[in-house]
Design a protein around this motif. Sequence first.
Motif, PDB file in Angstrom:
ATOM      1  N   GLU A  92       0.828  -1.203   0.000  1.00  0.00           N
ATOM      2  CA  GLU A  92       0.000   0.000   0.000  1.00  0.00           C
ATOM      3  C   GLU A  92       0.866   1.258   0.000  1.00  0.00           C
ATOM      4  OE1 GLU A  92      -2.490  -0.452   3.401  1.00  0.00           O
ATOM      5  OE2 GLU A  92      -3.771  -1.994   2.482  1.00  0.00           O
ATOM      6  N   GLU A  93       1.957   1.213   0.765  1.00  0.00           N
ATOM      7  CA  GLU A  93       2.875   2.353   0.802  1.00  0.00           C
ATOM      8  C   GLU A  93       3.523   2.558  -0.564  1.00  0.00           C
ATOM      9  OE1 GLU A  93       4.627   5.514   3.014  1.00  0.00           O
ATOM     10  OE2 GLU A  93       3.134   4.038   3.635  1.00  0.00           O
ATOM     11  N   ALA A  94       3.888   1.471  -1.218  1.00  0.00           N
ATOM     12  CA  ALA A  94       4.497   1.562  -2.549  1.00  0.00           C
ATOM     13  C   ALA A  94       3.529   2.197  -3.542  1.00  0.00           C
ATOM     14  CB  ALA A  94       4.920   0.171  -3.034  1.00  0.00           C
ATOM     15  N   LYS A  95       2.262   1.837  -3.453  1.00  0.00           N
ATOM     16  CA  LYS A  95       1.262   2.423  -4.350  1.00  0.00           C
ATOM     17  C   LYS A  95       1.097   3.917  -4.087  1.00  0.00           C
ATOM     18  CE  LYS A  95      -1.632  -1.622  -5.334  1.00  0.00           C
ATOM     19  NZ  LYS A  95      -3.008  -2.183  -5.249  1.00  0.00           N
ATOM     20  N   ALA A  96       1.073   4.296  -2.822  1.00  0.00           N
ATOM     21  CA  ALA A  96       0.918   5.706  -2.477  1.00  0.00           C
ATOM     22  C   ALA A  96       2.097   6.534  -2.974  1.00  0.00           C
ATOM     23  CB  ALA A  96       0.750   5.866  -0.967  1.00  0.00           C
ATOM     24  N   VAL A  97       3.311   6.021  -2.746  1.00  0.00           N
ATOM     25  CA  VAL A  97       4.517   6.719  -3.197  1.00  0.00           C
ATOM     26  C   VAL A  97       4.546   6.791  -4.725  1.00  0.00           C
ATOM     27  CG1 VAL A  97       7.046   6.637  -3.274  1.00  0.00           C
ATOM     28  CG2 VAL A  97       5.833   6.113  -1.148  1.00  0.00           C
ATOM     29  N   SER A  98       4.212   5.683  -5.376  1.00  0.00           N
ATOM     30  CA  SER A  98       4.206   5.641  -6.838  1.00  0.00           C
ATOM     31  C   SER A  98       3.210   6.638  -7.416  1.00  0.00           C
ATOM     32  CB  SER A  98       3.867   4.229  -7.332  1.00  0.00           C
ATOM     33  OG  SER A  98       4.840   3.300  -6.928  1.00  0.00           O
ATOM     34  N   ALA A  99       2.029   6.704  -6.830  1.00  0.00           N
ATOM     35  CA  ALA A  99       0.997   7.618  -7.329  1.00  0.00           C
ATOM     36  C   ALA A  99       1.441   9.065  -7.207  1.00  0.00           C
ATOM     37  CB  ALA A  99      -0.302   7.395  -6.565  1.00  0.00           C
ATOM     38  N   ALA A 100       2.042   9.407  -6.079  1.00  0.00           N
ATOM     39  CA  ALA A 100       2.498  10.789  -5.862  1.00  0.00           C
ATOM     40  C   ALA A 100       3.594  11.157  -6.851  1.00  0.00           C
ATOM     41  CB  ALA A 100       2.987  10.954  -4.425  1.00  0.00           C
ATOM     42  N   LEU A 101       4.598  10.291  -6.993  1.00  0.00           N
ATOM     43  CA  LEU A 101       5.703  10.582  -7.898  1.00  0.00           C
ATOM     44  C   LEU A 101       5.254  10.569  -9.348  1.00  0.00           C
ATOM     45  CD1 LEU A 101       8.574   8.521  -6.225  1.00  0.00           C
ATOM     46  CD2 LEU A 101       8.166  10.987  -6.108  1.00  0.00           C
ATOM     47  N   TYR A 102       4.330   9.696  -9.674  1.00  0.00           N
ATOM     48  CA  TYR A 102       3.799   9.606 -11.038  1.00  0.00           C
ATOM     49  C   TYR A 102       3.156  10.926 -11.448  1.00  0.00           C
ATOM     50  CZ  TYR A 102       0.813   7.910 -14.887  1.00  0.00           C
ATOM     51  OH  TYR A 102       0.167   7.733 -16.096  1.00  0.00           O
ATOM     52  N   GLY A 103       2.300  11.447 -10.588  1.00  0.00           N
ATOM     53  CA  GLY A 103       1.630  12.704 -10.905  1.00  0.00           C
ATOM     54  C   GLY A 103       2.609  13.852 -11.058  1.00  0.00           C
ATOM     55  N   GLU A 104       3.609  13.912 -10.170  1.00  0.00           N
ATOM     56  CA  GLU A 104       4.584  15.003 -10.248  1.00  0.00           C
ATOM     57  C   GLU A 104       5.451  14.867 -11.493  1.00  0.00           C
ATOM     58  OE1 GLU A 104       7.055  17.305  -6.978  1.00  0.00           O
ATOM     59  OE2 GLU A 104       7.904  15.310  -7.315  1.00  0.00           O
ATOM     60  N   ILE A 105       5.845  13.650 -11.831  1.00  0.00           N
ATOM     61  CA  ILE A 105       6.679  13.442 -13.016  1.00  0.00           C
ATOM     62  C   ILE A 105       5.950  13.870 -14.279  1.00  0.00           C
ATOM     63  CG2 ILE A 105       7.673  11.646 -14.495  1.00  0.00           C
ATOM     64  CD1 ILE A 105       8.573  10.219 -11.944  1.00  0.00           C
ATOM     65  N   LEU A 106       4.669  13.583 -14.383  1.00  0.00           N
ATOM     66  CA  LEU A 106       3.911  13.983 -15.569  1.00  0.00           C
ATOM     67  C   LEU A 106       3.922  15.498 -15.735  1.00  0.00           C
ATOM     68  CD1 LEU A 106       0.787  11.626 -15.657  1.00  0.00           C
ATOM     69  CD2 LEU A 106       3.024  11.356 -16.736  1.00  0.00           C
ATOM     70  N   LEU A 107       3.752  16.224 -14.634  1.00  0.00           N
ATOM     71  CA  LEU A 107       3.782  17.686 -14.694  1.00  0.00           C
ATOM     72  C   LEU A 107       5.178  18.190 -15.058  1.00  0.00           C
ATOM     73  CD1 LEU A 107       1.619  18.585 -11.551  1.00  0.00           C
ATOM     74  CD2 LEU A 107       0.922  18.654 -13.956  1.00  0.00           C
ATOM     75  N   MET A 108       6.196  17.606 -14.442  1.00  0.00           N
ATOM     76  CA  MET A 108       7.569  18.024 -14.713  1.00  0.00           C
ATOM     77  C   MET A 108       7.964  17.690 -16.150  1.00  0.00           C
ATOM     78  SD  MET A 108       9.335  16.799 -11.120  1.00  0.00           S
ATOM     79  CE  MET A 108      10.988  17.211 -11.668  1.00  0.00           C
ATOM     80  N   ARG A 109       7.514  16.560 -16.638  1.00  0.00           N
ATOM     81  CA  ARG A 109       7.848  16.153 -18.006  1.00  0.00           C
ATOM     82  C   ARG A 109       7.229  17.107 -19.019  1.00  0.00           C
ATOM     83  NH1 ARG A 109       6.688  10.637 -21.249  1.00  0.00           N
ATOM     84  NH2 ARG A 109       4.556  11.205 -20.767  1.00  0.00           N
ATOM     85  N   ARG A 110       6.004  17.544 -18.720  1.00  0.00           N
ATOM     86  CA  ARG A 110       5.345  18.515 -19.597  1.00  0.00           C
ATOM     87  C   ARG A 110       6.102  19.845 -19.600  1.00  0.00           C
ATOM     88  NH1 ARG A 110       0.182  18.630 -17.339  1.00  0.00           N
ATOM     89  NH2 ARG A 110      -0.007  16.494 -18.113  1.00  0.00           N
ATOM     90  N   SER A 111       6.582  20.234 -18.427  1.00  0.00           N
ATOM     91  CA  SER A 111       7.320  21.497 -18.315  1.00  0.00           C
ATOM     92  C   SER A 111       8.653  21.436 -19.058  1.00  0.00           C
ATOM     93  CB  SER A 111       7.563  21.834 -16.842  1.00  0.00           C
ATOM     94  OG  SER A 111       6.352  22.060 -16.159  1.00  0.00           O
TER      95      SER A 111
END
Length: 208
Positions: A51-70
Amino acid sequence: MTTLMNWLATTIGSTLFGAVVTFTFGLIALVIGALINACLNRRRDDRLRAEEAKAVSAALYGEILLMRRSVAKAAQVVANTFFGYGRKGVFDEHILELIALKDPQLYPALASKLGFLPPDTVLAITKFHADYEAVREWVPKLVERPGRGFSYGVLFVLRPARNAVYDINPALRNIEMLLNIRDAAEDPDMKVALEVIDIEETIEADDR
């Protein structure tokens, strides 16, 4: 007297045997209980870790998508500016106003929890942030400085930008599978930037 001694011996023997049997079964019960408890604790820990891995993955996933767009937008601005000046590579302070690459917020905060993720995913995320930081570092150096006597080529920015956008894709697919995300994240537009990279790398190869 002999009868009394025999009776005492029999009684003491039976009592001792019963005590030994009771102790043995009690010890076995304790061991089995400890093993069952350890197994249950391990399952609980594995569940919490997942569950912790999913939470961490979800948070980093969302931030990476924004950073990648930038970072893709930054590469496009650099490439369009490059083409606009006829490959002279003239950049001024205004380029910095068009490119706003912010500090990541979640990645530093979750760095201590990256161990919950698979090693290949951790390596990919770490590389992505290194590429992102390289773009941030090199963009200001593109600006022409009086008295410096030389200019930095756009490949210093465009190569790590390209890597940040595309090299992270396998890790994104893994995270999407983990989180049951049906639609894979689309790659941001890098068409002009890729054209400039191709042109500059061709010229670079011819000059060798």
